[in-house]
Design a protein around this motif. Structure first.
Motif, short mmCIF file in Angstrom:
data_model
loop_
_atom_site.label_atom_id
_atom_site.label_comp_id
_atom_site.label_asym_id
_atom_site.label_seq_id
_atom_site.Cartn_x
_atom_site.Cartn_y
_atom_site.Cartn_z
N PHE A 56 0.83 -1.21 0.02
CA PHE A 56 -0.26 -0.03 -0.16
C PHE A 56 0.86 1.16 -0.02
N GLN A 57 1.84 1.44 0.91
CA GLN A 57 2.56 2.47 0.96
C GLN A 57 3.30 2.68 -0.27
N ILE A 58 4.27 1.76 -1.03
CA ILE A 58 4.90 1.92 -2.29
C ILE A 58 3.89 2.38 -3.27
N CYS A 59 2.63 1.68 -3.42
CA CYS A 59 1.90 2.05 -4.49
C CYS A 59 1.13 3.29 -4.25
N ALA A 60 0.83 3.88 -3.12
CA ALA A 60 0.38 5.13 -2.70
C ALA A 60 1.37 6.28 -2.98
N CYS A 61 2.59 5.92 -2.66
CA CYS A 61 3.56 7.15 -2.73
C CYS A 61 3.93 7.13 -4.25
N THR A 62 4.31 6.11 -4.92
CA THR A 62 4.45 6.00 -6.20
C THR A 62 3.43 6.90 -7.19
N SER A 63 2.14 6.52 -7.09
CA SER A 63 0.95 7.33 -7.50
C SER A 63 1.18 8.91 -7.57
N THR A 82 12.87 9.95 -6.81
CA THR A 82 12.69 8.49 -6.84
C THR A 82 13.80 7.85 -6.07
N TYR A 83 14.79 8.40 -6.22
CA TYR A 83 16.24 7.76 -5.11
C TYR A 83 15.75 7.86 -3.93
N GLY A 84 15.29 9.13 -3.10
CA GLY A 84 15.03 9.32 -2.08
C GLY A 84 14.03 8.49 -1.31
N PHE A 85 12.93 8.45 -2.12
CA PHE A 85 11.84 7.64 -1.44
C PHE A 85 12.10 6.13 -1.62
N THR A 86 12.62 5.82 -2.55
CA THR A 86 13.05 4.22 -2.46
C THR A 86 13.86 4.01 -1.39
N VAL A 87 14.81 4.79 -0.99
CA VAL A 87 15.62 4.63 0.37
C VAL A 87 14.74 4.76 1.51
N LEU A 88 13.84 5.47 1.54
CA LEU A 88 12.86 5.57 2.78
C LEU A 88 12.27 4.13 2.75
N HIS A 89 11.59 3.72 1.68
CA HIS A 89 10.73 2.44 1.83
C HIS A 89 11.55 1.24 2.12
N GLY A 90 12.95 1.64 1.67
CA GLY A 90 13.83 0.19 2.01
C GLY A 90 13.97 0.18 3.56
N LEU A 91 14.19 1.33 3.81
CA LEU A 91 14.30 1.73 5.54
C LEU A 91 13.13 1.34 6.48
N THR A 92 12.11 1.72 5.85
CA THR A 92 10.96 1.50 6.72
C THR A 92 9.99 0.22 6.46
N LEU A 93 10.13 -0.36 5.37
CA LEU A 93 9.52 -1.75 5.01
C LEU A 93 10.46 -2.98 4.97
N THR A 94 11.27 -3.14 6.03
CA THR A 94 12.30 -4.43 6.12
C THR A 94 11.41 -5.49 6.37
N GLY A 95 11.67 -6.53 5.67
CA GLY A 95 11.00 -7.90 5.67
C GLY A 95 9.82 -7.98 5.01
N SER A 96 9.49 -7.04 4.13
CA SER A 96 8.49 -7.18 3.33
C SER A 96 8.99 -7.16 1.90
N THR A 97 8.30 -7.79 0.76
CA THR A 97 8.74 -8.22 -0.60
C THR A 97 7.98 -6.85 -1.41
N CYS A 98 6.70 -6.66 -1.13
CA CYS A 98 6.12 -5.64 -1.88
C CYS A 98 5.89 -6.01 -3.46
N ASN A 99 6.40 -6.89 -3.84
CA ASN A 99 6.46 -7.57 -5.38
C ASN A 99 6.14 -8.95 -5.56
N PRO A 100 5.10 -9.13 -6.23
CA PRO A 100 4.87 -10.51 -6.48
C PRO A 100 5.80 -11.38 -7.21
N CYS A 101 6.54 -10.68 -8.01
CA CYS A 101 7.73 -11.31 -8.56
C CYS A 101 8.88 -11.56 -7.63
N GLY A 102 8.98 -10.79 -6.61
CA GLY A 102 9.98 -11.30 -5.64
C GLY A 102 9.48 -12.38 -4.63
N THR A 103 8.16 -12.27 -4.57
CA THR A 103 7.58 -13.66 -3.67
C THR A 103 7.76 -14.88 -4.89
#
Length: 262
Positions: A56-63, A82-103
């Motif tokens: 939800f966070q990645i999709c909403a923020c990217t929109s 893009t770089y800044g928010f990708t870093v923030l997503h990586g720091l705040t969403l540890t342990g989650s895949t957020c991507n069906p391809c990753g799963t």
């Protein structure tokens, strides 16, 4: 005040509002994930909710971030964000895949069962749908002009090349991304998140004007649901099948390398 300075002020105000919206969304998701970890003790419901909130966070923020693509100087501002928010997503969403391809990759590697993978993918698409509903509700308020314009736009036609080339780009980027992630595994987490963010930013720069460089089926559906409705098979092929095949190609190459080493 001149018309130029007035226009610049309006752009800065709209950019600040978009940034505040994305920051608020991340704080909301952070609170939800914290409450989930504290009060949901059953493993599967906790895993489902954490994955849902993260996607939800990645999709909403990217929109919202897409609306800043034309902010000057272009494309420097968009790529920096893009770089800044990708870093923030990586720091705040540890342990989650957020991507069906990753799963899917985790399933192919044997890291999780097919049942667990199906649950995570379901959570990811649920998060994508909720993000679309949430962001459209925000946009419908008409807080800034660009929100009203985006709401009225419908399908934004992200594919700006032939379907064959678009398919190849998403397939290639998905494979490159996964191969790079494998190389980053030995790097310290504090540095790894920046390397991943830099990689994603480079891929967006390289193919963003042609397909959006999404390589995430859930994110693609959230961003371009109207396009899926109008041309389901075309968009499914580019944004669902291509990245998934990229993961399968990576798994095949990884397995072949492992067999050769043994």
């Amino acid at each position: 005040m001149t018309s130029l300075s007035l226009g610049l002020t309006m752009v800065l105000d709209e950019t600040c509002i978009s940034l505040l919206l994305m920051t608020g969304t991340m704080m909301l998701v952070g609170g939800c994930r914290k409450l989930t970890g504290r009060h949901i003790h059953s493993r599967r419901p906790r895993m489902f909710l954490l994955e849902l909130f993260a996607t939800f966070q990645i999709c909403a923020c990217t929109s919202e971030l897409r609306l800043l693509a034309n902010v000057q100087p272009k494309p420097h501002v968009a790529l920096t964000l893009t770089y800044g928010f990708t870093v923030l997503h990586g720091l705040t969403l540890t342990g989650s895949t957020c991507n069906p391809c990753g799963t899917l990759q985790q399933i192919l590697d044997g890291g999780i069962s097919v049942k667990q993978g199906g649950l995570k993918i379901g959570a990811q698409f649920a998060g994508a749908v909720l993000a679309r509903i949430y962001i459209h509700y925000i946009w419908s308020m008409g807080i800034i002009e660009v929100h009203s314009e985006a709401l009225a736009e419908g399908c934004s036609n992200p594919i700006q090349t032939t379907e064959t080339q678009a398919f190849s780009i998403e397939l290639l980027f998905s494979t490159v991304f996964q191969l790079s992630i494998l190389q980053f595994e030995a790097v310290k987490p504090s540095l790894r998140v920046h390397l991943i963010a830099l990689l994603i930013t480079m891929l967006v720069y390289g193919g963003g004007n042609l397909t959006g460089a999404i390589f995430n089926p859930a994110l693609a559906f959230s961003l371009h649901a109207s396009c899926f409705h109008e041309k389901f098979w075309d968009y499914s092929l580019v944004y669902w099948m291509a990245p998934s095949l990229g993961k399968c190609l990576y798994a095949f190459l990884h397995l072949k390398k492992h067999c050769n080493n043994t």
